[in-house]
Scaffold this motif. Structure first.
Motif, PDB file in Angstrom:
ATOM      1  N   ASP A  43       4.674   9.912  -8.864  1.00 49.72           N
ATOM      2  CA  ASP A  43       4.084   8.387  -8.514  1.00 49.72           C
ATOM      3  C   ASP A  43       5.295   8.179  -9.598  1.00 49.72           C
ATOM      4  N   HIS A  56       3.022  13.956  -7.603  1.00 44.88           N
ATOM      5  CA  HIS A  56       2.945  13.451  -7.147  1.00 44.88           C
ATOM      6  C   HIS A  56       3.382  12.365  -6.549  1.00 44.88           C
ATOM      7  N   ARG A 110      -1.428   4.239  -9.335  1.00 44.68           N
ATOM      8  CA  ARG A 110       0.055   4.777  -9.296  1.00 44.68           C
ATOM      9  C   ARG A 110       0.237   4.996 -10.828  1.00 44.68           C
ATOM     10  N   TYR A 140      -8.247   8.196  -9.950  1.00 44.53           N
ATOM     11  CA  TYR A 140      -7.232   9.400 -10.317  1.00 44.53           C
ATOM     12  C   TYR A 140      -7.022  10.354 -10.527  1.00 44.53           C
ATOM     13  N   TRP A 147      -0.585   6.594  -3.457  1.00 38.70           N
ATOM     14  CA  TRP A 147      -1.254   7.458  -2.611  1.00 38.70           C
ATOM     15  C   TRP A 147      -2.751   7.777  -2.857  1.00 38.70           C
ATOM     16  N   PHE A 148      -3.205   6.922  -4.052  1.00 34.36           N
ATOM     17  CA  PHE A 148      -4.870   7.012  -4.441  1.00 34.36           C
ATOM     18  C   PHE A 148      -5.121   5.592  -4.228  1.00 34.36           C
ATOM     19  N   ARG A 170       1.043  -1.366   0.076  1.00 31.79           N
ATOM     20  CA  ARG A 170       0.143  -0.338   0.051  1.00 31.79           C
ATOM     21  C   ARG A 170       0.810   1.350  -0.298  1.00 31.79           C
ATOM     22  N   GLU A 171       2.123   1.253   0.514  1.00 30.22           N
ATOM     23  CA  GLU A 171       2.608   2.477   0.705  1.00 30.22           C
ATOM     24  C   GLU A 171       3.290   2.700  -0.424  1.00 30.22           C
TER      25      GLU A 171
END
Length: 163
Positions: free
Chosen positions: A141, A139, A84, A41, A7-8, A3-4
């Motif tokens: 990504d 962001h 991402r 997203y 961010w979305f 999960r880390e």
């Protein structure tokens, strides 16, 4: 994939119509979940995907879609679809996607989708818009701290068995 890395997240609950006879999320719906999460997203960036397509005469085409099934997803189960951009090419975007249990770390599925930005009149590849590049960069990504791109999809051991 954890999960880390994301961010979305887009929450879903598996509906009855999305389940197969075994009570599991039917395989085709994984890509529908991915597609819906990608659209959201872009909304979160914020980037007007439809407006850009309309105003500039360009749109993204899917050229690759991969789903890796890790564990069953059941009817009425709540999940989070993570998105991402793992690679931002000249004319392409490579999305890494993951489905986790809702607010949990258990990876249920992983995916990769590649889009190519295309002029809608000529059907030829064109550069990804600069404003989108800037939003994605903001962001953070793409890639990892060491500059490499992390891929959940291992394509090194694939073979063509259709011959």
């Amino acid at each position: 994939m954890t999960r880390e890395k994301f961010w979305f997240f887009m929450p879903f609950r598996v509906r009855y119509a999305e389940a197969d006879q075994q009570g599991l999320l039917f395989n085709a719906h994984y890509l529908a979940y991915f597609d819906t999460a990608i659209v959201e997203y872009f909304r979160a960036l914020p980037y007007d995907l439809q407006g850009e397509a309309r105003d500039a005469g360009v749109d993204f085409h899917v050229v690759r879609a991969v789903v890796e099934y890790k564990a069953p997803i059941r009817f009425d189960q709540e999940v989070d679809v993570a998105v991402r951009i793992a690679r931002l090419g000249r004319s392409s975007l490579t999305f890494h996607l993951a489905i986790f249990g809702h607010s949990a770390d258990d990876l249920l599925a992983a995916g990769e989708i590649v889009w190519v930005n295309t002029d809608q009149m000529t059907r030829s590849a064109v550069p990804v818009p600069q404003n989108l590049r800037e939003l994605v960069d903001n962001h953070a990504d793409t890639g990892r701290e060491d500059g490499s791109i992390h891929s959940p999809i291992n394509t090194s051991n694939t073979s063509n068995t259709s011959q």
